[in-house]
Design a protein around this motif. Structure first.
Motif, mmCIF file in Angstrom:
data_model
loop_
_atom_site.group_PDB
_atom_site.id
_atom_site.type_symbol
_atom_site.label_atom_id
_atom_site.label_comp_id
_atom_site.label_asym_id
_atom_site.label_seq_id
_atom_site.Cartn_x
_atom_site.Cartn_y
_atom_site.Cartn_z
ATOM 1 N N PRO A 241 -15.265 94.052 46.021
ATOM 2 C CA PRO A 241 -15.078 95.329 45.634
ATOM 3 C C PRO A 241 -14.532 95.452 44.338
ATOM 4 O O PRO A 241 -14.529 96.377 43.461
ATOM 5 C CB PRO A 241 -14.377 95.906 47.020
ATOM 6 C CG PRO A 241 -14.648 94.956 48.134
ATOM 7 C CD PRO A 241 -14.849 93.799 47.374
ATOM 8 N N LEU A 242 -13.382 94.635 44.221
ATOM 9 C CA LEU A 242 -12.505 94.777 43.053
ATOM 10 C C LEU A 242 -13.321 94.426 41.729
ATOM 11 O O LEU A 242 -13.374 95.044 40.764
ATOM 12 C CB LEU A 242 -11.411 94.051 43.079
ATOM 13 C CG LEU A 242 -10.361 94.042 41.851
ATOM 14 C CD1 LEU A 242 -9.878 95.642 41.768
ATOM 15 C CD2 LEU A 242 -9.090 93.226 42.185
ATOM 16 N N LEU A 243 -14.345 93.443 41.916
ATOM 17 C CA LEU A 243 -14.920 92.950 40.799
ATOM 18 C C LEU A 243 -16.228 94.047 40.484
ATOM 19 O O LEU A 243 -16.404 94.216 38.948
ATOM 20 C CB LEU A 243 -15.641 91.736 40.885
ATOM 21 C CG LEU A 243 -15.031 90.142 41.333
ATOM 22 C CD1 LEU A 243 -15.734 89.259 41.906
ATOM 23 C CD2 LEU A 243 -13.967 89.872 39.843
ATOM 24 N N THR A 244 -16.474 94.554 41.421
ATOM 25 C CA THR A 244 -17.769 95.740 41.165
ATOM 26 C C THR A 244 -16.809 96.802 40.548
ATOM 27 O O THR A 244 -17.754 97.239 39.515
ATOM 28 C CB THR A 244 -18.528 96.126 42.418
ATOM 29 O OG1 THR A 244 -18.604 94.870 43.268
ATOM 30 C CG2 THR A 244 -19.443 97.129 42.000
ATOM 31 N N ALA A 245 -15.814 97.290 40.798
ATOM 32 C CA ALA A 245 -15.146 98.190 40.197
ATOM 33 C C ALA A 245 -14.965 97.907 38.652
ATOM 34 O O ALA A 245 -14.927 98.787 37.648
ATOM 35 C CB ALA A 245 -13.935 98.770 40.794
ATOM 36 N N GLN A 246 -14.447 96.737 38.423
ATOM 37 C CA GLN A 246 -14.009 96.331 37.122
ATOM 38 C C GLN A 246 -15.176 96.164 36.185
ATOM 39 O O GLN A 246 -15.064 96.606 35.084
ATOM 40 C CB GLN A 246 -13.463 94.944 37.220
ATOM 41 C CG GLN A 246 -11.989 94.909 37.988
ATOM 42 C CD GLN A 246 -10.943 95.366 37.014
ATOM 43 O OE1 GLN A 246 -10.861 95.612 35.987
ATOM 44 N NE2 GLN A 246 -9.902 95.902 38.004
ATOM 45 N N PHE A 247 -16.392 95.807 36.792
ATOM 46 C CA PHE A 247 -17.634 95.734 36.189
ATOM 47 C C PHE A 247 -18.092 97.176 35.479
ATOM 48 O O PHE A 247 -18.558 97.416 34.463
ATOM 49 C CB PHE A 247 -18.670 95.052 37.147
ATOM 50 C CG PHE A 247 -20.170 94.980 36.344
ATOM 51 C CD1 PHE A 247 -20.200 94.074 35.136
ATOM 52 C CD2 PHE A 247 -21.185 95.845 36.628
ATOM 53 C CE1 PHE A 247 -21.598 94.238 34.429
ATOM 54 C CE2 PHE A 247 -22.300 95.694 36.166
ATOM 55 C CZ PHE A 247 -22.632 94.797 35.051
ATOM 56 N N LEU A 248 -17.871 97.950 36.533
ATOM 57 C CA LEU A 248 -18.427 99.582 36.023
ATOM 58 C C LEU A 248 -17.576 100.045 35.182
ATOM 59 O O LEU A 248 -18.132 100.603 34.177
ATOM 60 C CB LEU A 248 -18.320 100.360 37.435
ATOM 61 C CG LEU A 248 -19.446 99.863 38.612
ATOM 62 C CD1 LEU A 248 -19.369 101.104 39.880
ATOM 63 C CD2 LEU A 248 -20.899 99.946 37.910
ATOM 64 N N PHE A 249 -16.219 99.780 35.192
ATOM 65 C CA PHE A 249 -15.115 100.080 34.359
ATOM 66 C C PHE A 249 -15.412 99.658 32.992
ATOM 67 O O PHE A 249 -15.555 100.321 31.912
ATOM 68 C CB PHE A 249 -13.924 100.083 34.742
ATOM 69 C CG PHE A 249 -12.855 100.154 33.533
ATOM 70 C CD1 PHE A 249 -12.413 101.649 33.597
ATOM 71 C CD2 PHE A 249 -12.205 99.188 32.668
ATOM 72 C CE1 PHE A 249 -11.350 101.832 32.506
ATOM 73 C CE2 PHE A 249 -11.367 99.645 31.890
ATOM 74 C CZ PHE A 249 -10.806 100.833 31.582
ATOM 75 N N ALA A 250 -15.856 98.250 32.797
ATOM 76 C CA ALA A 250 -16.372 97.586 31.705
ATOM 77 C C ALA A 250 -17.447 98.073 30.847
ATOM 78 O O ALA A 250 -17.600 98.391 29.751
ATOM 79 C CB ALA A 250 -16.526 96.122 31.842
ATOM 80 N N ILE A 251 -18.487 98.659 31.838
ATOM 81 C CA ILE A 251 -19.781 99.177 31.383
ATOM 82 C C ILE A 251 -19.363 100.663 30.583
ATOM 83 O O ILE A 251 -19.940 100.893 29.636
ATOM 84 C CB ILE A 251 -20.652 99.419 32.446
ATOM 85 C CG1 ILE A 251 -21.240 98.012 32.743
ATOM 86 C CG2 ILE A 251 -21.725 100.418 31.835
ATOM 87 C CD1 ILE A 251 -22.142 98.319 34.219
#
Length: 355
Positions: A241-251
């Motif tokens: 979940p944390l990786l997904t949130a970080q990926f969306l923030f990076a986008i």
């Protein structure tokens, strides 16, 4: 004829013994060993599915709205260019307002705004996803590896991460872009991805340091498992979940960064993105001439995509943060208690009175 006393002294096997129905509790069911194994495997499968469900965001209004916005923009980027005209076609009338022939009007050079918006959606989305993927990979290397390995690995990787944190990201990207005479969207994505991973790495490092002390990770190390397998099997699933949130923030960061660079004239040359559309509108004085259809659509698309990804990110945050996950339930209980007359008068409580 067998002596009864001899028969009693002889050991009996399980097949020789007769089960007396009287000693079985009424309603009891004797389950064969094979059935027990099946039931146990079924329970383990249910527990595994329950664990996977806990990693997925619960469907809520903000998650549904975010998914509809993001999926709609992605479908627009895939389907709309098929039906749009050439975005470089300048045979159209200049600065024509929206009409049946041109849904979103034309630019100062006669380009169709709808065609450029559809083609720019592909460029902006590619920049966001590639930059987000690069930032995610770098944050995994400098965050999870440093947090799990510790020692001199942690010292070296953390030192590099801290250096990247100190250097301001956008000015660094501007300096790098200004030295490149020819820039395409792939180069911009690489620059934004390389300069936008440090903050995520710090968060992942802290989580990895916490997970490496867990019992199951220690058991894997004692069993002789390799470091790569421990990170991939034991640590990464807990950080999903944390990786997904970080990926969306990076986008989001990459799309906004590309739009900012393009608006300043440092974006991709020869490519069409929402940022280059805003730059063309600014250089063509669309605001002064009242050509709102030139700059409003790309700005609105950037805002909608950022809002959609943010709503999905908020839903994922409810999994990472237990307080956010339980907040709606607690608020619902408080409202139900107030309706039932069981609410507490906060003002009287603070003043020392009775509720």
């Amino acid at each position: 004829m067998t002596d009864p006393r001899t028969a009693l002294d002889e050991p009996q096997t399980l097949s020789d013994r007769t089960i007396d129905p009287a000693i079985i509790a009424p309603g009891a069911i004797m389950t064969p060993p094979a059935t027990v194994d099946i039931v146990t495997a079924r329970d383990e499968a249910r527990a595994a599915r329950r664990g996977i469900r806990q990693l997925l965001p619960r469907m809520s209004l903000k998650l549904a709205i975010g998914l509809v916005i993001v999926v709609g923009i992605v479908l627009f980027a895939i389907i709309a260019p098929i039906f749009a005209q050439d975005p470089r076609d300048s045979d159209n009338p200049a600065l024509q307002p929206p009409s049946p022939e041109h849904i979103l009007g034309t630019t100062k050079l006669g380009y169709d705004v709808f065609a450029q918006l559809a083609t720019g959606a592909q460029g902006s989305l590619m920049v966001g996803f590639i930059a987000g993927f690069i930032a995610l990979v770098l944050s995994l290397v400098f965050g999870i590896v440093a947090g799990y390995k510790g020692g001199w690995w942690d010292e070296i990787l953390s030192l590099f991460t801290n250096i990247m944190l100190v250097i301001p990201g956008l000015p660094l990207v501007m300096v790098i872009s200004s030295y490149m005479p020819v820039r395409n969207w792939l180069f911009i994505a690489l620059v934004l991805g390389i300069t936008g991973w440090a903050g995520s790495a710090v968060v992942l490092r802290a989580q990895s340091r916490s997970l490496r002390s867990r019992d199951y990770v220690a058991a894997s190390r004692v069993a002789g498992e390799k470091t790569g397998r421990i990170i991939a099997v034991e640590i990464l699933p807990n950080l999903l979940p944390l990786l997904t949130a970080q990926f969306l923030f990076a986008i989001i960061f990459a799309i906004l960064g590309e739009a900012g660079l393009s608006y300043l004239g440092l974006g991709p040359t020869g490519s069409i993105t929402w940022g280059t559309m805003l730059n063309d509108a600014q250089s063509g004085q669309a605001l002064g001439t009242g050509a709102w259809w030139w700059f409003v659509p790309p700005g609105l698309m950037i805002a909608l995509l950022g809002a959609g990804l943010s709503l999905i990110n908020f839903s994922i945050d409810e999994i990472i943060n237990p307080k956010l996950r339980l907040a709606p339930q607690n608020a619902r209980r408080v409202r139900q208690a107030k309706r039932a007359g069981r609410g507490v008068d906060t003002a009287h409580t603070l003043n020392g009175g009775e509720a």
